[in-house]
Motif scaffolding. Structure first.
Motif, PDB file in Angstrom:
ATOM      1  N   VAL A 294       0.911  -1.078  -0.137  1.00 30.28           N
ATOM      2  CA  VAL A 294       0.059  -0.041  -0.297  1.00 30.28           C
ATOM      3  C   VAL A 294       0.890   1.200   0.021  1.00 30.28           C
ATOM      4  N   ALA A 295       0.718   2.137  -1.143  1.00 29.31           N
ATOM      5  CA  ALA A 295       1.603   3.114  -1.022  1.00 29.31           C
ATOM      6  C   ALA A 295       0.796   4.356  -0.863  1.00 29.31           C
ATOM      7  N   LEU A 296       1.413   5.631  -0.198  1.00 35.89           N
ATOM      8  CA  LEU A 296       0.758   6.710   0.297  1.00 35.89           C
ATOM      9  C   LEU A 296       1.618   7.722  -0.400  1.00 35.89           C
ATOM     10  N   THR A 297       1.044   8.483  -1.294  1.00 33.40           N
ATOM     11  CA  THR A 297       1.950   9.204  -1.912  1.00 33.40           C
ATOM     12  C   THR A 297       1.112  10.687  -2.354  1.00 33.40           C
ATOM     13  N   GLY A 298       1.823  11.748  -2.837  1.00 31.94           N
ATOM     14  CA  GLY A 298       1.095  12.828  -3.083  1.00 31.94           C
ATOM     15  C   GLY A 298       1.261  12.872  -4.847  1.00 31.94           C
ATOM     16  N   GLN A 299       1.646  11.746  -5.478  1.00 30.68           N
ATOM     17  CA  GLN A 299       2.058  11.814  -6.970  1.00 30.68           C
ATOM     18  C   GLN A 299       1.381  10.559  -7.588  1.00 30.68           C
ATOM     19  N   PRO A 300       0.196  10.407  -7.913  1.00 30.90           N
ATOM     20  CA  PRO A 300      -0.418   9.172  -8.591  1.00 30.90           C
ATOM     21  C   PRO A 300       0.213   8.641  -9.697  1.00 30.90           C
ATOM     22  N   GLU A 301       1.100   9.460 -10.360  1.00 34.26           N
ATOM     23  CA  GLU A 301       1.810   8.872 -11.492  1.00 34.26           C
ATOM     24  C   GLU A 301       3.385   8.441 -10.942  1.00 34.26           C
ATOM     25  N   SER A 302       3.652   8.421 -10.072  1.00 32.73           N
ATOM     26  CA  SER A 302       5.163   8.214  -9.513  1.00 32.73           C
ATOM     27  C   SER A 302       5.300   6.594  -9.552  1.00 32.73           C
ATOM     28  N   THR A 303       6.669   6.369  -9.351  1.00 30.62           N
ATOM     29  CA  THR A 303       6.990   5.141  -9.546  1.00 30.62           C
ATOM     30  C   THR A 303       6.451   4.247  -8.475  1.00 30.62           C
ATOM     31  N   LEU A 304       6.410   4.684  -7.006  1.00 32.63           N
ATOM     32  CA  LEU A 304       5.939   4.110  -5.920  1.00 32.63           C
ATOM     33  C   LEU A 304       4.608   3.795  -6.131  1.00 32.63           C
ATOM     34  N   ALA A 305       3.927   4.785  -6.724  1.00 31.65           N
ATOM     35  CA  ALA A 305       2.353   4.662  -6.616  1.00 31.65           C
ATOM     36  C   ALA A 305       1.773   3.460  -7.830  1.00 31.65           C
ATOM     37  N   LYS A 306       2.774   3.481  -8.887  1.00 33.44           N
ATOM     38  CA  LYS A 306       2.362   2.523  -9.917  1.00 33.44           C
ATOM     39  C   LYS A 306       2.782   1.072  -9.579  1.00 33.44           C
ATOM     40  N   LEU A 307       3.927   1.051  -8.807  1.00 35.28           N
ATOM     41  CA  LEU A 307       4.145  -0.376  -8.368  1.00 35.28           C
ATOM     42  C   LEU A 307       3.550  -0.785  -7.249  1.00 35.28           C
ATOM     43  N   ALA A 308       2.477  -0.098  -6.443  1.00 41.70           N
ATOM     44  CA  ALA A 308       1.757  -0.580  -5.356  1.00 41.70           C
ATOM     45  C   ALA A 308       0.539  -1.245  -5.942  1.00 41.70           C
ATOM     46  N   ASP A 309       0.195  -2.128  -4.880  1.00 44.07           N
ATOM     47  CA  ASP A 309      -1.174  -2.792  -5.100  1.00 44.07           C
ATOM     48  C   ASP A 309      -2.181  -1.826  -5.020  1.00 44.07           C
ATOM     49  N   VAL A 310      -2.237  -1.001  -3.893  1.00 41.14           N
ATOM     50  CA  VAL A 310      -3.381   0.025  -3.926  1.00 41.14           C
ATOM     51  C   VAL A 310      -2.620   1.347  -3.343  1.00 41.14           C
ATOM     52  N   HIS A 311      -3.045   2.354  -4.127  1.00 39.97           N
ATOM     53  CA  HIS A 311      -2.149   3.546  -3.958  1.00 39.97           C
ATOM     54  C   HIS A 311      -3.600   4.450  -3.382  1.00 39.97           C
ATOM     55  N   LEU A 312      -2.945   5.255  -2.225  1.00 32.19           N
ATOM     56  CA  LEU A 312      -3.752   6.378  -1.553  1.00 32.19           C
ATOM     57  C   LEU A 312      -3.164   7.768  -1.955  1.00 32.19           C
ATOM     58  N   ASN A 313      -4.007   8.504  -2.290  1.00 34.63           N
ATOM     59  CA  ASN A 313      -3.379   9.991  -3.006  1.00 34.63           C
ATOM     60  C   ASN A 313      -3.502  10.650  -1.640  1.00 34.63           C
ATOM     61  N   VAL A 314      -2.421  11.129  -1.381  1.00 34.34           N
ATOM     62  CA  VAL A 314      -2.503  12.216   0.144  1.00 34.34           C
ATOM     63  C   VAL A 314      -1.872  13.396  -0.409  1.00 34.34           C
TER      64      VAL A 314
END
Length: 330
Positions: A128-148
């Motif tokens: 699960v990734a928490l990032t402020g960039q939905p198009e970032s590497t971490l966001a794309k590799l996560a099973d679930v991305h939470l936009n903060v």
């Protein structure tokens, strides 16, 4: 800031302080849109975790991650924090295939976090990734991305993480509380992980832990005179005494307050039997009652002490507000 206000004046400090609160409040309000299907999916991943939730992040994100891990752990979701830099040098061994990882990075490109992703993926650990960039590497590799993501930082330079860390912390709290409810986590469960503090005492202590028992219970029979009751009250130090029958069953109660009332009525304390002036129909409790419940009862009924009866309705204890205070319940 208004031009006539000096930044180093009292007015300037207050203006800046309020500005920060306005920006961070707006960031929190904007998080409403992030509580969506992705949020629900993240909760499902976390609640299905058979091992531990491992939280990781660098810098300020790491500090927030540590707090999120602590909140999860204290609300029923076993969790701990792993520093991504240390993880690259051996601490990755702390992560098992049964775990779930929460990775935090505002940019989604933090090198130390990205460097441990191959191992996490190889283990098949949900991410699960928490990032402020939905198009970032971490966001794309996560099973679930939470936009903060936030529209602006409270820092006027836009450099120090402020509103973004607040938004991330709020998201972590939202996850923890949602999982708490899903697990049916109770106040007693919470107390088990906080036994050393006042909170644990409030939640775990029972009346049997704090009451005066055996010879310390103030007790006289109904044929005693008032002066005998006063002696018992003085010796036992609870500001009251019970009046019992031959089987130790409660007949009534006599308190310091009762004494003041009968003195106003000019009752002869050397001749009058306690049965004539005692209070009947007393409020009582049981040994197994939570001390916090007993405190609420005393506050509601505006009384300073309680008599404790067992299942046979015999007197087994007594206590007052001072005992609750000493035990840390108040």
């Amino acid at each position: 800031m208004a031009e006539h206000i000096s930044p180093a004046s009292a007015e300037g400090y207050i203006w800046q302080g309020k500005r920060v609160l306005e920006i961070e409040t707006a960031a929190i309000q904007a998080m409403q849109t992030a509580i969506n299907d992705d949020f629900a999916n993240a909760c499902q991943l976390l609640i299905r975790c058979k091992g531990r939730v491992v939280v990781t992040g660098m810098g300020k994100s790491g500090h927030i991650g540590g707090k999120i891990a602590a909140t999860l752990a204290s609300t029923g979701t076993p969790a701990f924090f792993v520093h991504p830099g240390e993880a690259s040098h051996g601490d990755l061994g702390m992560i098992t295939p049964q775990d779930t990882v929460i990775a935090i990075s505002n940019s989604g490109e933090t090198h130390e976090v990205l460097s441990i992703l191959p191992v996490i993926k190889r283990l098949g650990v949900p991410l699960v990734a928490l990032t402020g960039q939905p198009e970032s590497t971490l966001a794309k590799l996560a099973d679930v991305h939470l936009n903060v993501a936030v529209s602006e930082e409270a820092c006027p330079l836009g450099l120090a993480p402020t509103a973004s860390t607040t938004a991330t912390l709020v998201m972590g709290d939202a996850l923890a509380v949602a999982l708490l409810h899903a697990r049916g986590f109770t106040a007693n469960d919470f107390a088990l992980s906080h036994p050393g503090g006042s909170l644990g005492k409030r939640l775990l202590l029972r009346v049997s832990d704090i009451m005066h028992a055996d010879e310390r219970v103030p007790k006289i029979t109904s044929d005693a005179i008032i002066t005998e009751a006063l002696l018992e009250i003085s010796q036992k130090g609870l500001g009251m005494t019970t009046i019992v029958d031959a089987e130790n069953r409660l007949l009534g109660l006599f308190t310091d307050g009762d004494l003041r009332r009968i003195l106003d009525q000019r009752v002869d304390i050397h001749q009058t039997k306690i049965a004539e002036v005692m209070t009947t129909g007393c409020i009582t409790t049981t040994p197994n009652t939570l001390a916090a419940e007993a405190l609420k009862l005393m506050e509601t009924r505006k009384i300073n002490g309680l008599i404790v009866l067992d299942k046979d309705k015999t007197v087994v204890g007594a206590f007052n507000m001072h005992d609750l205070l000493r035990a840390g319940v108040i």
